[in-house]
Design an enzyme around this catalytic site. Sequence first.
Site, PDB file in Angstrom:
ATOM      1  N   GLY A   6       6.448 -10.286  -2.343  1.00  0.00           N
ATOM      2  CA  GLY A   6       5.935 -11.046  -3.483  1.00  0.00           C
ATOM      3  C   GLY A   6       7.023 -11.823  -4.203  1.00  0.00           C
ATOM      4  O   GLY A   6       6.827 -12.948  -4.666  1.00  0.00           O
TER       5      GLY A   6
ATOM      6  N   ASP B 260       0.198  -6.247  -9.528  1.00  0.00           N
ATOM      7  CA  ASP B 260      -0.413  -4.933  -9.324  1.00  0.00           C
ATOM      8  C   ASP B 260       0.573  -4.133  -8.472  1.00  0.00           C
ATOM      9  O   ASP B 260       0.311  -3.802  -7.335  1.00  0.00           O
ATOM     10  CB  ASP B 260      -1.749  -5.144  -8.614  1.00  0.00           C
ATOM     11  CG  ASP B 260      -2.523  -3.854  -8.411  1.00  0.00           C
ATOM     12  OD1 ASP B 260      -2.003  -2.784  -8.775  1.00  0.00           O
ATOM     13  OD2 ASP B 260      -3.636  -3.925  -7.860  1.00  0.00           O
TER      14      ASP B 260
END
Lengths: 284, 284
Positions: free
Chosen positions: B138, B155
């Site tokens: 990410g 998350d």
Amino acid sequence: MELWFTEQHTKDVNFSIRVEKQLYSSQSDFQKIDIFDTKEFGKILTLDGYIMVTEKDEFIYHDMITHVPMATNPNIKKVLVIGAGDGGTIRELTRYSTIEQIDMVEIDPMVVSACQEYIPQTACKLTDERVHIYYEDGLKFVRTKNNEYDLVIVDSTDPFGPGEGLFTKEFYGNCYNALTEDGILVNQHESTFYDEYVATMQRAHKRIKELFPVVGVYQAHIPTYPSGHWLFGFASKKYDPIKDFHADQWNQLGLITKYYNTDLHVGAFAVPNYVKELLEDVKQ
Amino acid sequence: MELWFTEQHTKDVNFSIRVEKQLYSSQSDFQKIDIFDTKEFGKILTLDGYIMVTEKDEFIYHDMITHVPMATNPNIKKVLVIGAGDGGTIRELTRYSTIEQIDMVEIDPMVVSACQEYIPQTACKLTDERVHIYYEDGLKFVRTKNNEYDLVIVDSTDPFGPGEGLFTKEFYGNCYNALTEDGILVNQHESTFYDEYVATMQRAHKRIKELFPVVGVYQAHIPTYPSGHWLFGFASKKYDPIKDFHADQWNQLGLITKYYNTDLHVGAFAVPNYVKELLEDVKQ
């Protein structure tokens, strides 16, 4: 050496705290009383193996059971507290100079003396001159009272063992009678997350709802109680905990609190949908 | 036979769940992945021994990480979700017909395939045609994005192991750039109750606050996370989660939720005083 205290939150869930030392252990006429010293939670009081109070998180419970009704009606002068042998609720109440009398009814004198010796953090204000301690059964004590208290706080243990009578219709009815016409009843209301607590919580809520015109529940995060999500019941003859809430007046008192604040007061009544549904769906 | 899964909440606090059966166990390139079947919590996913998701309480986390930003800006159309391999956040997002595209960046494909096989309760919507899954880091993915997403949801796992980079200043800066001018960033923000989590929470908060004009934290009760009191970070370039909150519009959508409601949305931002103090008192 490893020494651990374990509480069964359900038969399939355990919560364990490492213990430095067992400071006190005794069997009273009512229950087994233990006090442990722990690294993470400081001193902890257990009754029949269930955590009642820890030095680390007791501020959450005691802030919420006390300041919510006191900020709703700042004119509370005479208070009845049932249970509360550790003294934490009394400590918070004595911070209000406007309160004139606090009657505390605790069934077990050994809980009080153990906390006075080992947990002064909570028991420190039991000697305040406004506090009168009655070592009696709260259920019987409240039967004899009529139109006397502005606030009744039911700071009970769980609805089994010595605390069982404090979840009955008769008891709540007597609390209603003991209250003045603008009286408020606040009670520890168990939790809703684990199924085994739900029926008791629902029954208590239904019984209170049948008696009082204004009824609500509010929540707090209490890490050492099962699931960490704990409810309090708010019932009153007149005052609504949100509409009649005196936020400015409470803030002007200048009380320093570690958990409670006046935004959180309102937020605490905004419970999750699954809790609302359980409160509405009461059959017995 | 007794089979128990135990997670250390701190080195002095254990939380244990009785296990019926270990359904899956594997070591991926990034972490140890286990799935257990339990009576109290249904199926649970653990990564490196830490509970990520249980069937019983996942609704709380996924309601709160999704509906709070969606009710603040109902015009969100393009969403980036970082982490979220179990699929629960994606499941909630796909309930909004107004969302046109969901990019999910999960570093570990084995988490996704394990959840698809064993926990369809959360993974059921990963095949929605608006969802694009990127099996990438990410941190690297978001570097290449500019003015593209209306909402970024982080998350992540905890701030050690594979999730570590998702708590850095560089990462939050890249999230800022990836967002459109009315963009919102929501991240799982750890807890404040146990000391060992506090420094990370403070650092994350400070870094986000340096970048975004609107910053807040909100809370939820998540029984299987340490202390049960969990925080989410809300940061945005324009919208305030309370002042710009579209409660009526959200209620008109008719979404049925088990935890979230629009009163709770406001209440969740009313955090306890000790949390407020920790958020203000950031040195590093």
